[in-house]
Design a protein around this motif. Sequence first.
Motif, PDB file in Angstrom:
ATOM      1  N   SER A 135       0.879  -1.303   0.175  1.00 49.69           N
ATOM      2  CA  SER A 135      -0.100   0.178  -0.037  1.00 49.69           C
ATOM      3  C   SER A 135       0.939   1.219  -0.149  1.00 49.69           C
ATOM      4  O   SER A 135       0.573   2.296  -0.648  1.00 49.69           O
ATOM      5  N   SER A 136       1.949   1.265   0.848  1.00 49.03           N
ATOM      6  CA  SER A 136       2.979   2.027   0.772  1.00 49.03           C
ATOM      7  C   SER A 136       3.501   2.764  -0.526  1.00 49.03           C
ATOM      8  O   SER A 136       3.690   3.705  -1.075  1.00 49.03           O
ATOM      9  N   LEU A 152      -1.493  -4.285  -8.468  1.00 51.86           N
ATOM     10  CA  LEU A 152      -2.024  -3.678  -7.166  1.00 51.86           C
ATOM     11  C   LEU A 152      -3.250  -3.076  -7.294  1.00 51.86           C
ATOM     12  O   LEU A 152      -4.317  -3.357  -6.373  1.00 51.86           O
ATOM     13  N   LEU A 153      -4.155  -3.223  -8.675  1.00 51.54           N
ATOM     14  CA  LEU A 153      -5.396  -2.828  -8.426  1.00 51.54           C
ATOM     15  C   LEU A 153      -6.504  -4.314  -8.207  1.00 51.54           C
ATOM     16  O   LEU A 153      -7.471  -4.034  -7.836  1.00 51.54           O
ATOM     17  N   THR A 154      -5.607  -5.168  -8.445  1.00 46.73           N
ATOM     18  CA  THR A 154      -6.395  -6.367  -8.221  1.00 46.73           C
ATOM     19  C   THR A 154      -5.742  -7.201  -7.208  1.00 46.73           C
ATOM     20  O   THR A 154      -5.729  -8.335  -6.858  1.00 46.73           O
ATOM     21  N   ASP A 155      -4.975  -6.550  -6.262  1.00 48.37           N
ATOM     22  CA  ASP A 155      -4.600  -7.093  -5.180  1.00 48.37           C
ATOM     23  C   ASP A 155      -5.456  -7.879  -4.103  1.00 48.37           C
ATOM     24  O   ASP A 155      -6.733  -7.688  -4.093  1.00 48.37           O
ATOM     25  N   THR A 156      -5.064  -8.839  -3.337  1.00 50.27           N
ATOM     26  CA  THR A 156      -6.089  -9.547  -2.400  1.00 50.27           C
ATOM     27  C   THR A 156      -6.411  -8.852  -1.317  1.00 50.27           C
ATOM     28  O   THR A 156      -7.453  -9.126  -0.618  1.00 50.27           O
ATOM     29  N   ASP A 157      -5.545  -7.661  -1.053  1.00 47.72           N
ATOM     30  CA  ASP A 157      -5.942  -6.915   0.274  1.00 47.72           C
ATOM     31  C   ASP A 157      -6.896  -5.628  -0.087  1.00 47.72           C
ATOM     32  O   ASP A 157      -6.502  -5.137  -1.193  1.00 47.72           O
ATOM     33  N   SER A 164      -4.887   1.841  -4.530  1.00 45.97           N
ATOM     34  CA  SER A 164      -4.454   1.815  -6.138  1.00 45.97           C
ATOM     35  C   SER A 164      -5.335   2.495  -6.802  1.00 45.97           C
ATOM     36  O   SER A 164      -5.236   3.289  -7.769  1.00 45.97           O
ATOM     37  N   VAL A 165      -6.625   2.365  -6.741  1.00 41.01           N
ATOM     38  CA  VAL A 165      -7.934   2.975  -7.532  1.00 41.01           C
ATOM     39  C   VAL A 165      -7.797   4.669  -7.477  1.00 41.01           C
ATOM     40  O   VAL A 165      -7.896   5.339  -8.210  1.00 41.01           O
ATOM     41  N   ARG A 166      -7.412   4.865  -6.041  1.00 40.63           N
ATOM     42  CA  ARG A 166      -7.185   6.306  -5.757  1.00 40.63           C
ATOM     43  C   ARG A 166      -6.062   6.899  -6.585  1.00 40.63           C
ATOM     44  O   ARG A 166      -5.998   8.122  -6.867  1.00 40.63           O
ATOM     45  N   SER A 167      -4.956   6.130  -6.458  1.00 44.55           N
ATOM     46  CA  SER A 167      -3.642   6.743  -7.149  1.00 44.55           C
ATOM     47  C   SER A 167      -3.512   6.538  -8.777  1.00 44.55           C
ATOM     48  O   SER A 167      -2.904   7.281  -9.341  1.00 44.55           O
TER      49      SER A 167
END
Length: 298
Positions: A135-136, A152-157, A164-167
């Motif tokens: 996340s960092s 990252l957009l499909t990360d398990t967390d 990721s969607v915000r960035s």
Amino acid sequence: MDLDAELIALATQEDLPAELVWRLLGHPGARHQVALFRRDLTEEMIEGIIALGSTRTLAANGHVPPRLRIRFVEHPEPAVRSAVAASIRDEPPGTLARLADDPDQSVRWFLTLNDHLPPDLLARLAADPDSAVRSSVVSRWRDAPDAVRRALLTDTDPDVRRSSVRSYVPQADLLPGLLADPATRAAAVRHVVPTEGLATDPDSDVREAVAAHPDLPTGLRDQLAEDPDIFVRNAIAARSDTPAALRERVVATLEPDSELAEWMLSFNRGNHVCPPAAPPPPRLSLDEAEALLTRAGR
């Protein structure tokens, strides 16, 4: 300013004679400032600071020469390795890679804050086993390549997916899934055309995102101005294209139930007031600095 505050302020004053810096090391607060900020630390001072127990603070000082700072990379305490990880350069080569492989999650998290990381190490940290590290990376690596962003957009967390969607601008094929995901639905709104369905979503965060959408149709804007959620209405009041009369009417309905909520609402509308910055401490002459240390018994 009390005596302790005066000593702490003196600790970062430039061009202090070494003898005065040494005397400041006897005061815990001043020693912290010396260890963290001074650019003129000698090797002997560095050893003295370590002996006095301020190694972690010293490790965060980016002005310590690399040949001396490298020792902190191998320190047994994760807190010390974390402090150095945030800013150390790759001197000697391989230093940053060693920190990327550190067994302690906090060290790898602090490494993500380092501005000297090459893309290959950022990519490694983007796939780190710890979700806080991943996340960092999202918040720091805005120009990540397509493959990394997709992962990252499909990360398990869910927190990683949300940040990721915000960035990042999601790939088109991922948008349906991101809109269907409760964790990312609100963040994904700004990447799609606002609809009646989104404007009436049960989740107020989704409706607030619609209210802030740059391409919000007039009809949905007026509809959301009557939303039962105060933050949704506030988002309408914050829009530059909201007519003055409508804005005044909406603002009149904003009755926050706490000082924090009031600050958040005013911040979103851009009319909050920050307290004035504290004035810098006065610069002391050498005689004044000497007198201060004598008065403090240093």
